[in-house]
Design a protein around this motif. Structure first.
Motif, PDB file in Angstrom:
ATOM      1  N   TYR A  65     -11.432  -0.731  -8.014  1.00 45.05           N
ATOM      2  CA  TYR A  65     -11.388  -1.131  -6.598  1.00 45.05           C
ATOM      3  C   TYR A  65     -12.310  -2.317  -6.323  1.00 45.05           C
ATOM      4  O   TYR A  65     -11.994  -3.198  -5.530  1.00 45.05           O
ATOM      5  N   ARG A  84      -3.854   2.026  -2.193  1.00 43.77           N
ATOM      6  CA  ARG A  84      -3.401   2.191  -0.808  1.00 43.77           C
ATOM      7  C   ARG A  84      -1.992   2.784  -0.770  1.00 43.77           C
ATOM      8  O   ARG A  84      -1.708   3.715  -0.014  1.00 43.77           O
ATOM      9  N   ASN A 135      -6.577  -2.084  -5.191  1.00 40.66           N
ATOM     10  CA  ASN A 135      -6.582  -1.667  -3.790  1.00 40.66           C
ATOM     11  C   ASN A 135      -5.167  -1.539  -3.235  1.00 40.66           C
ATOM     12  O   ASN A 135      -4.894  -0.676  -2.405  1.00 40.66           O
ATOM     13  N   VAL A 136      -4.268  -2.398  -3.700  1.00 39.34           N
ATOM     14  CA  VAL A 136      -2.873  -2.317  -3.247  1.00 39.34           C
ATOM     15  C   VAL A 136      -2.220  -1.045  -3.790  1.00 39.34           C
ATOM     16  O   VAL A 136      -1.620  -0.268  -3.041  1.00 39.34           O
ATOM     17  N   LEU A 182      -2.088   6.462  -2.040  1.00 35.30           N
ATOM     18  CA  LEU A 182      -2.722   7.342  -1.058  1.00 35.30           C
ATOM     19  C   LEU A 182      -1.803   7.581   0.134  1.00 35.30           C
ATOM     20  O   LEU A 182      -1.798   8.673   0.701  1.00 35.30           O
ATOM     21  N   ALA A 183      -1.012   6.579   0.518  1.00 42.43           N
ATOM     22  CA  ALA A 183      -0.061   6.765   1.623  1.00 42.43           C
ATOM     23  C   ALA A 183       0.961   7.844   1.256  1.00 42.43           C
ATOM     24  O   ALA A 183       1.304   8.705   2.081  1.00 42.43           O
ATOM     25  N   PRO A 218     -13.960  11.403   0.032  1.00 38.96           N
ATOM     26  CA  PRO A 218     -14.221  10.130  -0.649  1.00 38.96           C
ATOM     27  C   PRO A 218     -15.679   9.672  -0.610  1.00 38.96           C
ATOM     28  O   PRO A 218     -16.091   8.904  -1.478  1.00 38.96           O
ATOM     29  N   GLU A 265      -8.186  -6.823  -7.184  1.00 33.37           N
ATOM     30  CA  GLU A 265      -7.468  -6.797  -5.921  1.00 33.37           C
ATOM     31  C   GLU A 265      -6.286  -5.826  -5.967  1.00 33.37           C
ATOM     32  O   GLU A 265      -6.051  -5.060  -5.036  1.00 33.37           O
TER      33      GLU A 265
END
Lengths: 209, 209
Positions: free
Chosen positions: B124, B135, B131-132, B138-139, B93, B128
């Motif tokens: 990003y 995230r 980012n949620v 990516l998890a 990244p 807002e």
């Protein structure tokens, strides 16, 4: 700025680690300080095993942690952490139940900060910056996991060893050879043979070459 | 709600995919529609290779994509994607340069949506909800990469095959056997032998057992 938590608070290393990626608001720092717990784990002890519920991540303040799974009663090492990083047993973000198939073991005496998943979920729901930090950390962990997956698929043992060495990701001298061998998917004897050959070769290279 | 973009917009599948995780604001959806591009790639062609700059992710609308690397001129398959998911070549990244070591190849004719990293970084910084969603995605990708890394470390070929089969992650009948073999870290002949044994065994089991 180390906001609103005592500068001697045990969560300071964790907050500083996260603030590399994005500022943490004073209120969120306070939540970490109240919801996290300090933990010391003696060398060779398990931090998480499948008998535990997989309910927390751990920030490794000091010490080395090893992740491993059991396959037909044999350990298979899945990763190492040398501190100043967050570790956790593999866990699908959405699926119940949360028992881990992965073990976390202290390879040295470890100082840890336990971060409950309930705390993390609360932070995601209530603090914008938690999503930014979480997103950045997950991108790094995703990259590292992809690299581990590629490493393990290289068919030749010597090339796997060299790729790991070149990556400088792991301090090989601090890891018992049997764990390094299982991480690299080779027998202990193969790794010993490769290591002594490579070390001999390095010793014979002229200085400055 | 499909906000502010034409309901026939080519980015609709991507927006719907992301909205599983968090609502996307009309303005962000419009950014995707203007910054992304539609792409069709014929069977067996590369989508990304190390000669390209690694400047985008791809949403796979339809078709199968394979990730692979070269090791001593031999292909090593690193993952498969069966559509309705985002793929990209491995990329740290933070670090430059952005040339990929990984190849992305269409295993069937593919319909793709190209999402430039510049667009993602803009999202990003300004939205807002990006980012949620980032995230959460990516998890999931981190979990999948960890599973691939564990799979590749299982020392026994038959157990690797069975673990992959049980995971139901991959439709083995849609993948040429040679790619499946390299993903599973075994020779083509070994995989053929294992498959016919397992299929025979399944055929001999009484119905309903």
């Amino acid at each position: 700025m180390m906001p609103n938590i005592n500068s001697s608070s045990f969560v300071k290393p964790l907050i500083e680690y996260m603030e590399q990626y994005h500022p943490i608001s004073p209120l969120l720092a306070t939540h970490y300080a109240t919801q996290c717990t300090r933990l010391t784990v003696k060398k060779n002890k398990h931090i998480v095993s499948p008998v535990d519920s997989n309910a927390a991540l751990y920030f490794v303040v000091s010490g080395i942690v090893r992740g491993f799974i059991k396959d037909s009663n044999k350990d298979i090492t899945t990763w190492f952490c040398f501190g100043n990083n967050i570790v956790g047993a593999i866990r699908h973000p959405d699926l119940q139940p949360y028992h881990s198939v992965e073990y976390l073991q202290a390879l040295e005496d470890c100082e840890l900060i336990r971060i409950p998943y309930t705390m993390i979920e609360y932070a995601y729901s209530n603090f914008e910056e938690a999503n930014v930090v979480g997103r950045k950390l997950l991108a790094l962990h995703y990259y590292a996991a992809s690299e581990r997956s590629i490493l393990a698929r290289i068919p030749n043992a010597l090339r796997r060893y060299r790729k790991l060495e070149e990556s400088k990701k792991i301090d090989m001298n601090r890891i018992p050879l049997r764990y390094l061998a299982s991480y690299l998917g080779m027998r202990f004897e193969t790794l010993s043979r490769i290591r002594s050959k490579e070390l001999n070769k390095a010793a014979q290279e002229p200085v400055g070459a």
